[in-house]
Design a protein around this motif. Structure first.
Motif, PDB file in Angstrom:
ATOM      1  N   THR A   1      47.477  32.370  32.133  1.00  0.00           N
ATOM      2  CA  THR A   1      47.458  32.262  30.680  1.00  0.00           C
ATOM      3  C   THR A   1      47.870  33.570  30.023  1.00  0.00           C
ATOM      4  O   THR A   1      48.550  33.562  28.986  1.00  0.00           O
ATOM      5  CB  THR A   1      46.060  31.846  30.203  1.00  0.00           C
ATOM      6  N   LEU A   2      47.487  34.696  30.591  1.00  0.00           N
ATOM      7  CA  LEU A   2      47.897  35.983  30.046  1.00  0.00           C
ATOM      8  C   LEU A   2      49.407  36.147  30.084  1.00  0.00           C
ATOM      9  O   LEU A   2      50.017  36.697  29.155  1.00  0.00           O
ATOM     10  CB  LEU A   2      47.229  37.118  30.818  1.00  0.00           C
ATOM     11  N   PHE A   3      50.049  35.667  31.144  1.00  0.00           N
ATOM     12  CA  PHE A   3      51.496  35.816  31.286  1.00  0.00           C
ATOM     13  C   PHE A   3      52.262  34.828  30.422  1.00  0.00           C
ATOM     14  O   PHE A   3      53.332  35.158  29.902  1.00  0.00           O
ATOM     15  CB  PHE A   3      51.891  35.631  32.752  1.00  0.00           C
ATOM     16  N   LEU A   4      51.741  33.603  30.287  1.00  0.00           N
ATOM     17  CA  LEU A   4      52.534  32.507  29.728  1.00  0.00           C
ATOM     18  C   LEU A   4      52.090  32.069  28.342  1.00  0.00           C
ATOM     19  O   LEU A   4      52.712  31.172  27.772  1.00  0.00           O
ATOM     20  CB  LEU A   4      52.483  31.295  30.669  1.00  0.00           C
ATOM     21  N   SER A   5      51.034  32.655  27.787  1.00  0.00           N
ATOM     22  CA  SER A   5      50.540  32.214  26.488  1.00  0.00           C
ATOM     23  C   SER A   5      51.103  33.086  25.373  1.00  0.00           C
ATOM     24  O   SER A   5      51.810  34.074  25.613  1.00  0.00           O
ATOM     25  CB  SER A   5      49.009  32.259  26.459  1.00  0.00           C
ATOM     26  N   SER A   6      50.755  32.707  24.159  1.00  0.00           N
ATOM     27  CA  SER A   6      51.153  33.436  22.961  1.00  0.00           C
ATOM     28  C   SER A   6      49.924  33.563  22.063  1.00  0.00           C
ATOM     29  O   SER A   6      48.887  32.955  22.343  1.00  0.00           O
ATOM     30  CB  SER A   6      52.281  32.696  22.238  1.00  0.00           C
ATOM     31  N   PRO A   7      49.993  34.320  20.977  1.00  0.00           N
ATOM     32  CA  PRO A   7      48.836  34.390  20.070  1.00  0.00           C
ATOM     33  C   PRO A   7      48.416  33.039  19.512  1.00  0.00           C
ATOM     34  O   PRO A   7      47.271  32.880  19.085  1.00  0.00           O
ATOM     35  CB  PRO A   7      49.324  35.324  18.958  1.00  0.00           C
ATOM     36  N   GLN A   8      49.309  32.072  19.511  1.00  0.00           N
ATOM     37  CA  GLN A   8      48.965  30.745  18.998  1.00  0.00           C
ATOM     38  C   GLN A   8      48.328  29.854  20.061  1.00  0.00           C
ATOM     39  O   GLN A   8      47.824  28.769  19.738  1.00  0.00           O
ATOM     40  CB  GLN A   8      50.213  30.041  18.450  1.00  0.00           C
ATOM     41  N   THR A   9      48.325  30.264  21.315  1.00  0.00           N
ATOM     42  CA  THR A   9      47.755  29.450  22.386  1.00  0.00           C
ATOM     43  C   THR A   9      46.737  30.237  23.205  1.00  0.00           C
ATOM     44  O   THR A   9      46.653  30.094  24.428  1.00  0.00           O
ATOM     45  CB  THR A   9      48.860  28.918  23.303  1.00  0.00           C
TER      46      THR A   9
ATOM     47  N   LEU B   1      54.508  35.314  37.748  1.00  0.00           N
ATOM     48  CA  LEU B   1      55.786  36.024  37.740  1.00  0.00           C
ATOM     49  C   LEU B   1      56.953  35.100  38.089  1.00  0.00           C
ATOM     50  O   LEU B   1      58.075  35.281  37.594  1.00  0.00           O
ATOM     51  CB  LEU B   1      55.733  37.194  38.725  1.00  0.00           C
ATOM     52  N   ALA B   2      56.688  34.101  38.936  1.00  0.00           N
ATOM     53  CA  ALA B   2      57.746  33.162  39.290  1.00  0.00           C
ATOM     54  C   ALA B   2      58.039  32.187  38.152  1.00  0.00           C
ATOM     55  O   ALA B   2      59.195  31.786  37.939  1.00  0.00           O
ATOM     56  CB  ALA B   2      57.358  32.395  40.551  1.00  0.00           C
ATOM     57  N   LEU B   3      57.000  31.796  37.416  1.00  0.00           N
ATOM     58  CA  LEU B   3      57.190  30.837  36.329  1.00  0.00           C
ATOM     59  C   LEU B   3      57.756  31.486  35.064  1.00  0.00           C
ATOM     60  O   LEU B   3      58.391  30.795  34.255  1.00  0.00           O
ATOM     61  CB  LEU B   3      55.862  30.157  35.996  1.00  0.00           C
ATOM     62  N   TYR B   4      57.504  32.773  34.885  1.00  0.00           N
ATOM     63  CA  TYR B   4      57.867  33.406  33.620  1.00  0.00           C
ATOM     64  C   TYR B   4      59.368  33.317  33.311  1.00  0.00           C
ATOM     65  O   TYR B   4      59.749  32.877  32.209  1.00  0.00           O
ATOM     66  CB  TYR B   4      57.404  34.864  33.610  1.00  0.00           C
ATOM     67  N   PRO B   5      60.284  33.725  34.207  1.00  0.00           N
ATOM     68  CA  PRO B   5      61.724  33.609  33.849  1.00  0.00           C
ATOM     69  C   PRO B   5      62.164  32.172  33.644  1.00  0.00           C
ATOM     70  O   PRO B   5      63.028  31.907  32.790  1.00  0.00           O
ATOM     71  CB  PRO B   5      62.430  34.262  35.042  1.00  0.00           C
ATOM     72  N   PHE B   6      61.584  31.243  34.410  1.00  0.00           N
ATOM     73  CA  PHE B   6      61.939  29.835  34.210  1.00  0.00           C
ATOM     74  C   PHE B   6      61.479  29.354  32.840  1.00  0.00           C
ATOM     75  O   PHE B   6      62.213  28.640  32.137  1.00  0.00           O
ATOM     76  CB  PHE B   6      61.308  29.001  35.320  1.00  0.00           C
ATOM     77  N   TYR B   7      60.268  29.734  32.439  1.00  0.00           N
ATOM     78  CA  TYR B   7      59.762  29.344  31.125  1.00  0.00           C
ATOM     79  C   TYR B   7      60.578  29.968  30.001  1.00  0.00           C
ATOM     80  O   TYR B   7      60.745  29.345  28.933  1.00  0.00           O
ATOM     81  CB  TYR B   7      58.285  29.751  31.003  1.00  0.00           C
ATOM     82  N   VAL B   8      61.057  31.164  30.219  1.00  0.00           N
ATOM     83  CA  VAL B   8      61.887  31.803  29.190  1.00  0.00           C
ATOM     84  C   VAL B   8      63.182  31.018  28.981  1.00  0.00           C
ATOM     85  O   VAL B   8      63.643  30.812  27.843  1.00  0.00           O
ATOM     86  CB  VAL B   8      62.179  33.264  29.570  1.00  0.00           C
ATOM     87  N   ASN B   9      63.774  30.544  30.062  1.00  0.00           N
ATOM     88  CA  ASN B   9      65.042  29.810  29.963  1.00  0.00           C
ATOM     89  C   ASN B   9      64.878  28.447  29.302  1.00  0.00           C
ATOM     90  O   ASN B   9      65.808  27.975  28.628  1.00  0.00           O
ATOM     91  CB  ASN B   9      65.658  29.643  31.349  1.00  0.00           C
TER      92      ASN B   9
END
Length: 277
Positions: free
Chosen positions: A216-224, A126-134
């Motif tokens: 991985t569930l939070f930060l991955s995509s269908p391609q990863t 949850l802490a990494l998700y907004p940073f990764y979005v930016n």
């Protein structure tokens, strides 16, 4: 006056573990092997259903997993992530442990290095998700590798810190007294002595990264998609022998990694014993 030197008789090491302790140890070891045996039986089962003991032996489901592009991509992503994050985490852990050993408050720094262990993976995600979005790292392999490094770093640090803490400093001082600079001492003395610990840290970090699912569930995509995510989604859709076959391949990969690391560690110990008798 003649002095006769006699060899002291070898004293037997007292055996403090009784038969009850041995039985408990064997029972714990066998209990830990039961899930692996069950996965092996389910993975080579010829039946289209999950039943144990298997009604027949067949490699059909293993072939289904091996020829599936979805499973191959998931295995490839997991191998790339585990290998890259383990190398990165062990490299950082080695530098951190070497630096902390010569610091003023090593215990304080050691505690700080182990802080990710007390933070749940979901909180880190949850802490990494907004940073990764930016920074546009959602669903990318570099972003997942960084997150997996953050999770596996404390395990690698613990393994290396124990080996570095008991390392004899006189060996490094002897090399320095012969004119070797700091980098030469680390490259020619310290790192070769730490190869068994580095191999063990690589295995632990790789296994931790290979099995990580929350980040991985939070930060991955269908391609990863990785193997844990693929297994999780497959359980929700279809609980069949294909799932057991994929799990069997995961077990075989982990066992292979452990065997390779054990061989590397034994080779390093023999090489060190041959150099320093």
């Amino acid at each position: 006056m003649n002095l006769i030197l006699r060899r002291r008789p070898r004293q037997a090491v007292p055996d403090e573990s009784g038969w009850l302790a041995r039985i408990v140890a064997w029972a714990v070891g066998l209990a830990m092997l039961v899930p692996i045996v069950v996965v092996i039986g389910l993975g080579i089962n010829s039946s289209p259903y999950l039943n144990f003991p298997p009604s027949g032996l067949s490699s059909y489901w293993l072939g289904i997993v091996a020829t599936s592009s979805d499973w191959r991509d998931a295995f490839q992503h997991s191998v790339i992530l585990s290998s890259s994050s383990s190398v990165l985490s062990v490299s950082l852990a080695t530098c951190a442990a070497l630096g902390i050993r010569d610091s003023r408050w090593p215990r304080l720094w050691q505690t700080l290095m182990l802080l990710p262990l007390i933070v749940p993976s979901v909180v880190i995600a949850l802490a990494l998700y907004p940073f990764y979005v930016n920074v546009n790292l959602i669903g990318t392999m570099p972003g997942l590798a960084f997150a997996h490094t953050l999770i596996s770093f404390p395990y690698a640090f613990l393994t290396l810190w124990g080996a570095i803490y008991v390392l004899d400093p006189n060996l490094e001082r002897a090399a320095a007294s012969l004119g070797a600079n700091r980098w030469t001492v680390i490259r020619r003395i310290t790192i070769p002595l730490l190869i068994p610990a580095i191999a063990a840290a690589l295995v632990i970090a790789a296994v931790v990264s290979f099995d990580e699912i929350v980040l991985t569930l939070f930060l991955s995509s269908p391609q990863t998609v990785t193997i844990p995510v693929r297994l999780w989604s497959f359980v929700r859709e279809n609980l069949g022998p294909e799932l057991a076959a994929a799990s069997l391949l995961v077990v075989l990969i982990n066992i292979t990694i452990m065997i390779v690391a054990l061989l590397v560690g034994q080779w390093a110990v023999r090489r060190h014993a041959a150099v320093i008798p």
